[in-house]
Design an enzyme around this catalytic site. Structure first.
Site, PDB file in Angstrom:
ATOM      1  N   GLU A  20       1.289  -1.504  -0.043  1.00 29.84           N
ATOM      2  CA  GLU A  20      -0.222  -0.301  -0.070  1.00 29.84           C
ATOM      3  C   GLU A  20       1.225   1.629  -0.082  1.00 29.84           C
ATOM      4  O   GLU A  20       2.024   1.574   0.644  1.00 29.84           O
ATOM      5  CB  GLU A  20      -0.869  -0.560   1.709  1.00 29.84           C
ATOM      6  CG  GLU A  20      -1.699   1.463   1.325  1.00 29.84           C
ATOM      7  CD  GLU A  20      -2.828   1.680   2.255  1.00 29.84           C
ATOM      8  OE1 GLU A  20      -4.025   0.552   2.663  1.00 29.84           O
ATOM      9  OE2 GLU A  20      -2.485   2.343   3.653  1.00 29.84           O
TER      10      GLU A  20
ATOM     11  N   THR B 123      -3.928   4.920  -1.329  1.00 30.41           N
ATOM     12  CA  THR B 123      -4.808   5.137  -0.880  1.00 30.41           C
ATOM     13  C   THR B 123      -5.816   6.382  -1.024  1.00 30.41           C
ATOM     14  O   THR B 123      -5.198   6.931  -2.276  1.00 30.41           O
ATOM     15  CB  THR B 123      -4.285   5.973   0.543  1.00 30.41           C
ATOM     16  OG1 THR B 123      -3.498   6.765   0.521  1.00 30.41           O
ATOM     17  CG2 THR B 123      -3.683   4.627   1.565  1.00 30.41           C
TER      18      THR B 123
ATOM     19  N   HIS C 155      -8.237   3.239  -3.716  1.00 25.28           N
ATOM     20  CA  HIS C 155      -9.368   3.593  -2.294  1.00 25.28           C
ATOM     21  C   HIS C 155     -10.198   4.307  -2.641  1.00 25.28           C
ATOM     22  O   HIS C 155      -9.644   5.548  -3.005  1.00 25.28           O
ATOM     23  CB  HIS C 155      -8.599   3.841  -0.604  1.00 25.28           C
ATOM     24  CG  HIS C 155      -7.437   2.859  -0.622  1.00 25.28           C
ATOM     25  ND1 HIS C 155      -7.382   2.281   1.101  1.00 25.28           N
ATOM     26  CD2 HIS C 155      -6.574   2.014  -0.762  1.00 25.28           C
ATOM     27  CE1 HIS C 155      -6.602   1.875   0.849  1.00 25.28           C
ATOM     28  NE2 HIS C 155      -5.832   1.518  -0.206  1.00 25.28           N
TER      29      HIS C 155
ATOM     30  N   GLY D 223     -14.458   5.768   5.747  1.00 26.32           N
ATOM     31  CA  GLY D 223     -14.045   6.905   5.811  1.00 26.32           C
ATOM     32  C   GLY D 223     -14.460   7.533   7.377  1.00 26.32           C
ATOM     33  O   GLY D 223     -15.259   7.335   7.735  1.00 26.32           O
ATOM     34  N   ASP D 224     -13.278   9.034   7.034  1.00 33.86           N
ATOM     35  CA  ASP D 224     -13.308   8.912   8.607  1.00 33.86           C
ATOM     36  C   ASP D 224     -14.219  10.156   8.783  1.00 33.86           C
ATOM     37  O   ASP D 224     -14.343  10.978   7.815  1.00 33.86           O
ATOM     38  CB  ASP D 224     -12.189  10.036   8.918  1.00 33.86           C
ATOM     39  CG  ASP D 224     -11.394   9.297   9.611  1.00 33.86           C
ATOM     40  OD1 ASP D 224     -11.750   7.795   9.845  1.00 33.86           O
ATOM     41  OD2 ASP D 224      -9.796   9.139   8.919  1.00 33.86           O
TER      42      ASP D 224
ATOM     43  N   HIS E 127     -13.124  -2.853  15.160  1.00 36.02           N
ATOM     44  CA  HIS E 127     -13.546  -1.963  15.543  1.00 36.02           C
ATOM     45  C   HIS E 127     -13.798  -1.067  16.776  1.00 36.02           C
ATOM     46  O   HIS E 127     -14.385  -1.012  17.484  1.00 36.02           O
ATOM     47  CB  HIS E 127     -14.088  -1.675  14.323  1.00 36.02           C
ATOM     48  CG  HIS E 127     -14.732   0.368  13.445  1.00 36.02           C
ATOM     49  ND1 HIS E 127     -14.344   1.041  13.645  1.00 36.02           N
ATOM     50  CD2 HIS E 127     -14.145   0.142  12.045  1.00 36.02           C
ATOM     51  CE1 HIS E 127     -15.173   2.117  12.853  1.00 36.02           C
ATOM     52  NE2 HIS E 127     -14.615   1.888  11.935  1.00 36.02           N
TER      53      HIS E 127
ATOM     54  N   GLN F  23       4.979   7.238  15.297  1.00 41.82           N
ATOM     55  CA  GLN F  23       3.939   6.599  14.221  1.00 41.82           C
ATOM     56  C   GLN F  23       3.037   5.676  15.657  1.00 41.82           C
ATOM     57  O   GLN F  23       1.764   5.397  15.251  1.00 41.82           O
ATOM     58  CB  GLN F  23       4.451   5.441  13.441  1.00 41.82           C
ATOM     59  CG  GLN F  23       4.109   4.737  12.724  1.00 41.82           C
ATOM     60  CD  GLN F  23       5.220   3.761  11.656  1.00 41.82           C
ATOM     61  OE1 GLN F  23       6.295   3.577  11.685  1.00 41.82           O
ATOM     62  NE2 GLN F  23       4.313   3.201  11.075  1.00 41.82           N
TER      63      GLN F  23
END
Length: 292
Positions: free
Chosen positions: A16, A47, A77, A108-109, A147, A210
């Site tokens: 990715e 993405t 994506h 999605g956010d 989730h 990170q």
């Protein structure tokens, strides 16, 4: 090629990447792809784009270039939370026009304190829309550690099964650092009748920031073994990078030994790390491919 078909003959190894920010030098991403495609991954997913919004057009262009110029299968994506059906159709039509056959359907956010103006509330709404209107391979996300917004593991599996029933052909997991979570999740998913390929998403953790961001956003548990690595090397960037690579290699080796469908490596656009990991596990991937 539709990515779900690749799993019929081999253990899949995929990557990715993310597009450059709107004001960044676009040549950088192609320099990255020049190096990543040396690995000959089974596919590369792109993405929606740093900055989101209009930058999604870069996702389609890069995914198209991966397939048509680098001759590696690609996935685009597509988050749907702010899209109307007309907007979604326009994006999907553009993907088809660029030769893209695979789309990762995501909710999605949701921006904090806002209400989505779109026609899609969850990823399953987009999956249904694609399934009803396009001949595309549809991917969806899954969460070995549940989730963050789910009511629990049972509820999470129920909705994951629903996404597959709506048309998802292939699942890619959120990152995890403890393989036991993935193995437990996989067993429960199969019992629940989720029989599409499920790839294990692996992110090599190579810096402290990170890690902190990952824990906050994804609710990923840090195993004791990993905490010891962090505590030992957190003040030495190079040592932590190398330890993160080694940890990811150990994870992948164990996953392949247990017969995982595939490995999806979150590269963070870092070819050095991707090459180090692939070089360490390529013989295992090849052995599984030959066995098939």
């Amino acid at each position: 090629m539709k990515t779900a078909d690749i799993f019929k003959t081999k253990t899949v190894f995929s990557l990715e990447i993310f597009p450059p920010k709107p004001d960044a030098d676009e040549s950088v991403i192609y320099n990255t792809l020049d190096q990543l495609t040396d690995i000959s991954p089974d596919f590369i997913s792109v993405t929606y784009g740093a900055g989101g919004g209009k930058n999604g057009a870069k996702t389609i262009q890069i995914a198209s270039d991966i397939k048509n110029k680098y001759h590696v299968e690609s996935i685009a994506h597509m988050p749907c939370i702010n899209l109307t059906k007309d907007q979604a159709a326009s994006i999907l039509d553009n993907m088809v026009a660029h030769g893209i056959e695979n789309v990762l359907a995501l909710r999605g956010d949701i921006p904090e304190g806002t209400v989505s103006p779109g026609d899609f509330t969850h990823a399953d709404d987009l999956i249904t829309f694609i399934q009803d209107n396009y001949d595309l391979n549809i991917l969806a996300a899954c969460y070995p550690e549940v989730h963050p917004e789910s009511m629990g593991a049972v509820d999470d599996l129920k909705w994951l099964r629903h996404k597959v029933d709506c048309g998802a052909d292939h699942l890619i997991s959120q990152l995890f650092l403890d393989n036991e979570y993935f193995f437990s999740f996989l067993e429960k998913a199969r019992i629940a009748g989720i029989n599409v390929p499920i790839e294990a998403g692996i992110m090599p953790v190579t810096n402290k920031k990170q890690i902190e961001r990952m824990v906050k956003m994804c609710g990923v548990e840090l195993p004791k073994k990993f905490i010891r690595v962090l505590e030992r090397y957190e003040d030495n960037d190079i040592a932590l990078r190398d330890a993160g690579i080694a940890y990811a290699v150990d994870q992948i080796t164990d996953l392949i030994a247990e017969g995982v469908d595939g490995i999806h490596l979150y590269t963070m656009n870092n070819p050095y790390i991707a090459h180090k990991i692939y070089d360490a596990v390529q013989n295992l991937v090849a052995a599984k491919a030959n066995a098939c």
